[in-house]
Design a protein around this motif. Sequence first.
Motif, PDB file in Angstrom:
ATOM      1  N   MET A 233       0.833  -1.313   0.470  1.00 30.72           N
ATOM      2  CA  MET A 233      -0.146  -0.081   0.338  1.00 30.72           C
ATOM      3  C   MET A 233       0.730   1.344   0.040  1.00 30.72           C
ATOM      4  SD  MET A 233      -3.454  -0.643   2.345  1.00 30.72           S
ATOM      5  CE  MET A 233      -4.284  -1.934   2.325  1.00 30.72           C
ATOM      6  N   ALA A 234       1.877   1.641   1.271  1.00 31.94           N
ATOM      7  CA  ALA A 234       2.761   2.451   0.639  1.00 31.94           C
ATOM      8  C   ALA A 234       4.029   2.891   0.067  1.00 31.94           C
ATOM      9  CB  ALA A 234       3.832   1.933   2.267  1.00 31.94           C
ATOM     10  N   ALA A 235       3.829   1.832  -0.862  1.00 33.14           N
ATOM     11  CA  ALA A 235       5.045   1.384  -2.270  1.00 33.14           C
ATOM     12  C   ALA A 235       3.456   2.340  -3.477  1.00 33.14           C
ATOM     13  CB  ALA A 235       4.791   0.383  -2.719  1.00 33.14           C
ATOM     14  N   MET A 236       2.963   2.039  -3.039  1.00 29.71           N
ATOM     15  CA  MET A 236       1.099   2.541  -4.577  1.00 29.71           C
ATOM     16  C   MET A 236       1.202   3.889  -4.258  1.00 29.71           C
ATOM     17  SD  MET A 236      -0.086  -0.947  -4.938  1.00 29.71           S
ATOM     18  CE  MET A 236      -2.127  -0.908  -6.193  1.00 29.71           C
ATOM     19  N   GLY A 237       1.182   4.175  -2.352  1.00 32.96           N
ATOM     20  CA  GLY A 237       0.639   5.382  -2.558  1.00 32.96           C
ATOM     21  C   GLY A 237      -0.857   5.331  -1.578  1.00 32.96           C
ATOM     22  N   LEU A 238      -1.273   4.960  -1.404  1.00 34.53           N
ATOM     23  CA  LEU A 238      -2.305   4.695  -0.661  1.00 34.53           C
ATOM     24  C   LEU A 238      -2.354   4.830   0.593  1.00 34.53           C
ATOM     25  CD1 LEU A 238      -3.215   0.926  -2.486  1.00 34.53           C
ATOM     26  CD2 LEU A 238      -4.011   3.228  -3.275  1.00 34.53           C
ATOM     27  N   ARG A 239      -4.148   5.854   0.642  1.00 32.35           N
ATOM     28  CA  ARG A 239      -4.561   6.573   2.064  1.00 32.35           C
ATOM     29  C   ARG A 239      -5.908   5.727   2.183  1.00 32.35           C
ATOM     30  NH1 ARG A 239       0.235   6.070   2.361  1.00 32.35           N
ATOM     31  NH2 ARG A 239       1.336   8.335   3.081  1.00 32.35           N
ATOM     32  N   THR A 240      -6.118   5.781   3.560  1.00 26.09           N
ATOM     33  CA  THR A 240      -6.988   5.680   3.546  1.00 26.09           C
ATOM     34  C   THR A 240      -8.199   6.394   2.920  1.00 26.09           C
ATOM     35  OG1 THR A 240      -7.149   4.570   6.040  1.00 26.09           O
ATOM     36  CG2 THR A 240      -9.214   5.873   5.701  1.00 26.09           C
ATOM     37  N   GLY A 241      -9.241   5.885   2.846  1.00 23.90           N
ATOM     38  CA  GLY A 241     -10.146   7.066   1.512  1.00 23.90           C
ATOM     39  C   GLY A 241     -11.280   7.600   2.595  1.00 23.90           C
ATOM     40  N   THR A 242     -11.243   9.249   2.605  1.00 24.59           N
ATOM     41  CA  THR A 242     -12.621  10.045   3.031  1.00 24.59           C
ATOM     42  C   THR A 242     -13.640  10.424   2.652  1.00 24.59           C
ATOM     43  OG1 THR A 242     -11.056  11.811   2.973  1.00 24.59           O
ATOM     44  CG2 THR A 242     -10.933  10.720   5.433  1.00 24.59           C
ATOM     45  N   ALA A 243     -13.855   9.895   1.190  1.00 22.80           N
ATOM     46  CA  ALA A 243     -14.830  10.917   0.086  1.00 22.80           C
ATOM     47  C   ALA A 243     -15.989  10.947   1.248  1.00 22.80           C
ATOM     48  CB  ALA A 243     -14.653   9.736  -1.516  1.00 22.80           C
ATOM     49  N   SER A 244     -17.238   9.135   1.777  1.00 21.49           N
ATOM     50  CA  SER A 244     -17.981   9.231   2.331  1.00 21.49           C
ATOM     51  C   SER A 244     -18.098   9.834   3.578  1.00 21.49           C
ATOM     52  CB  SER A 244     -17.968   7.860   2.303  1.00 21.49           C
ATOM     53  OG  SER A 244     -17.352   7.526   3.459  1.00 21.49           O
ATOM     54  N   GLY A 245     -17.470  10.593   4.122  1.00 21.87           N
ATOM     55  CA  GLY A 245     -17.316  10.936   5.287  1.00 21.87           C
ATOM     56  C   GLY A 245     -17.023  10.275   6.968  1.00 21.87           C
ATOM     57  N   GLU A 246     -16.878   8.933   6.395  1.00 23.77           N
ATOM     58  CA  GLU A 246     -16.522   7.883   8.050  1.00 23.77           C
ATOM     59  C   GLU A 246     -15.470   7.725   8.348  1.00 23.77           C
ATOM     60  OE1 GLU A 246     -17.519   3.910   9.272  1.00 23.77           O
ATOM     61  OE2 GLU A 246     -18.330   4.260   6.845  1.00 23.77           O
ATOM     62  N   PHE A 247     -14.311   7.817   7.343  1.00 20.27           N
ATOM     63  CA  PHE A 247     -12.775   7.703   8.326  1.00 20.27           C
ATOM     64  C   PHE A 247     -12.253   9.518   8.381  1.00 20.27           C
ATOM     65  CE2 PHE A 247     -14.337   3.584   7.017  1.00 20.27           C
ATOM     66  CZ  PHE A 247     -13.954   2.743   8.120  1.00 20.27           C
ATOM     67  N   ARG A 248     -12.679  10.456   8.272  1.00 19.40           N
ATOM     68  CA  ARG A 248     -12.683  11.644   8.461  1.00 19.40           C
ATOM     69  C   ARG A 248     -12.016  11.871   9.977  1.00 19.40           C
ATOM     70  NH1 ARG A 248     -15.992  16.366   4.812  1.00 19.40           N
ATOM     71  NH2 ARG A 248     -15.676  15.529   1.964  1.00 19.40           N
ATOM     72  N   SER A 249     -11.425  12.953  10.299  1.00 21.31           N
ATOM     73  CA  SER A 249     -10.755  13.093  11.196  1.00 21.31           C
ATOM     74  C   SER A 249     -12.099  13.364  12.601  1.00 21.31           C
ATOM     75  CB  SER A 249     -10.042  14.734  11.832  1.00 21.31           C
ATOM     76  OG  SER A 249      -8.614  14.460  10.948  1.00 21.31           O
ATOM     77  N   PRO A 250     -12.506  12.952  13.176  1.00 22.48           N
ATOM     78  CA  PRO A 250     -13.489  13.000  14.813  1.00 22.48           C
ATOM     79  C   PRO A 250     -13.736  14.228  14.890  1.00 22.48           C
ATOM     80  CG  PRO A 250     -12.100  11.124  15.256  1.00 22.48           C
ATOM     81  CD  PRO A 250     -11.313  11.446  13.968  1.00 22.48           C
ATOM     82  N   PRO A 251     -15.027  14.433  14.710  1.00 18.08           N
ATOM     83  CA  PRO A 251     -15.706  16.398  15.804  1.00 18.08           C
ATOM     84  C   PRO A 251     -15.093  16.804  16.740  1.00 18.08           C
ATOM     85  CG  PRO A 251     -17.086  14.055  15.825  1.00 18.08           C
ATOM     86  CD  PRO A 251     -15.769  13.282  15.155  1.00 18.08           C
ATOM     87  N   PRO A 252     -14.490  17.445  16.811  1.00 16.15           N
ATOM     88  CA  PRO A 252     -14.202  17.473  18.299  1.00 16.15           C
ATOM     89  C   PRO A 252     -14.870  18.478  19.341  1.00 16.15           C
ATOM     90  CG  PRO A 252     -13.458  19.287  15.745  1.00 16.15           C
ATOM     91  CD  PRO A 252     -14.713  18.174  15.563  1.00 16.15           C
ATOM     92  N   LYS A 253     -14.717  17.348  19.825  1.00 18.25           N
ATOM     93  CA  LYS A 253     -14.944  17.346  21.600  1.00 18.25           C
ATOM     94  C   LYS A 253     -14.613  17.169  22.895  1.00 18.25           C
ATOM     95  CE  LYS A 253     -17.628  14.040  20.055  1.00 18.25           C
ATOM     96  NZ  LYS A 253     -19.119  13.177  19.572  1.00 18.25           N
ATOM     97  N   PRO A 254     -15.276  17.006  23.883  1.00 18.63           N
ATOM     98  CA  PRO A 254     -13.616  17.594  24.891  1.00 18.63           C
ATOM     99  C   PRO A 254     -14.459  15.910  25.888  1.00 18.63           C
ATOM    100  CG  PRO A 254     -15.914  19.141  25.742  1.00 18.63           C
ATOM    101  CD  PRO A 254     -15.741  18.838  24.124  1.00 18.63           C
TER     102      PRO A 254
END
Length: 266
Positions: free
Chosen positions: A210-231
């Motif tokens: 995966m690293a050699a192919m330059g792949l990263r976790t996809g975020t187009a659906s929004g599910e795997f974006r950074s979690p929303p800010p909260k305490p």
Amino acid sequence: MRICVINPNTSPRMTDGVAAAARAVARPDAEIVAVTSPMGPASIESHYDEALAIPGLLRAIAEHPGCDGYLIACFGDPGLDAAREVADAPVLGIAEAAMHFASALGRGFSVVTTLHRTIGRADDLVGHYGFSRQCRGIHACDIGVLDLDNDPTTVETLVQTCRSALIDDRSDAIVLGCAGMADLAERIGTAIGAPVVDGVAAGVGMLTAMAAMGLRTGTASGEFRSPPPKPYTGDLRDFGISSTRTFDTFPTPRPPRAGEPGHPRR
């Protein structure tokens, strides 16, 4: 490239074994960073153990930024989805990786794990990853995680269990269901005359590709974006997420991925 292999329990001895298995198959250009969870259970053998191992796993990822891949070295794949939200590179679990490899080695595979009580979790993952057709059965050797390298009968017991699984399930390959078995795959395979897949080795292979192919976790659906800010409060107060960093106690956030706010190509 740097691949971070995280043992989500707190046993340094198991981390050493996992690290050796990972380095034995790593590409010459791949550095293996082996990490023991900074908090949590000594071994993961129940749903309770798994739940309380996840904060330490996430802390380990936050403390090792900039790697090209992260491998969760526990067959329950604890915290995998949460890890994908906070890591800046692909994350795999060893169960996920091992099943992918084993599915390509014949008509079907059998899983051989530690205690009977972990069979249900393994079965859940088989279905979750879409391998219900390929997985012919799940079997327990009834040796505890921390006893694998202490019990003098470990290899003999695993060989017998794996051999029986092949016959009973009419399988072509074995998946070892514990990171603590990683260094035994070759010996067991030679003894039973069939492919034996260790998820640590499989995960390192997948992540380096995966690293050699330059792949990263996809975020187009929004599910795997950074979690929303909260305490967060109480014992988890240090895991709160602000708008500028992943965990409040760690000043270096992962950069925004494509599609996320702040990315130049959003």
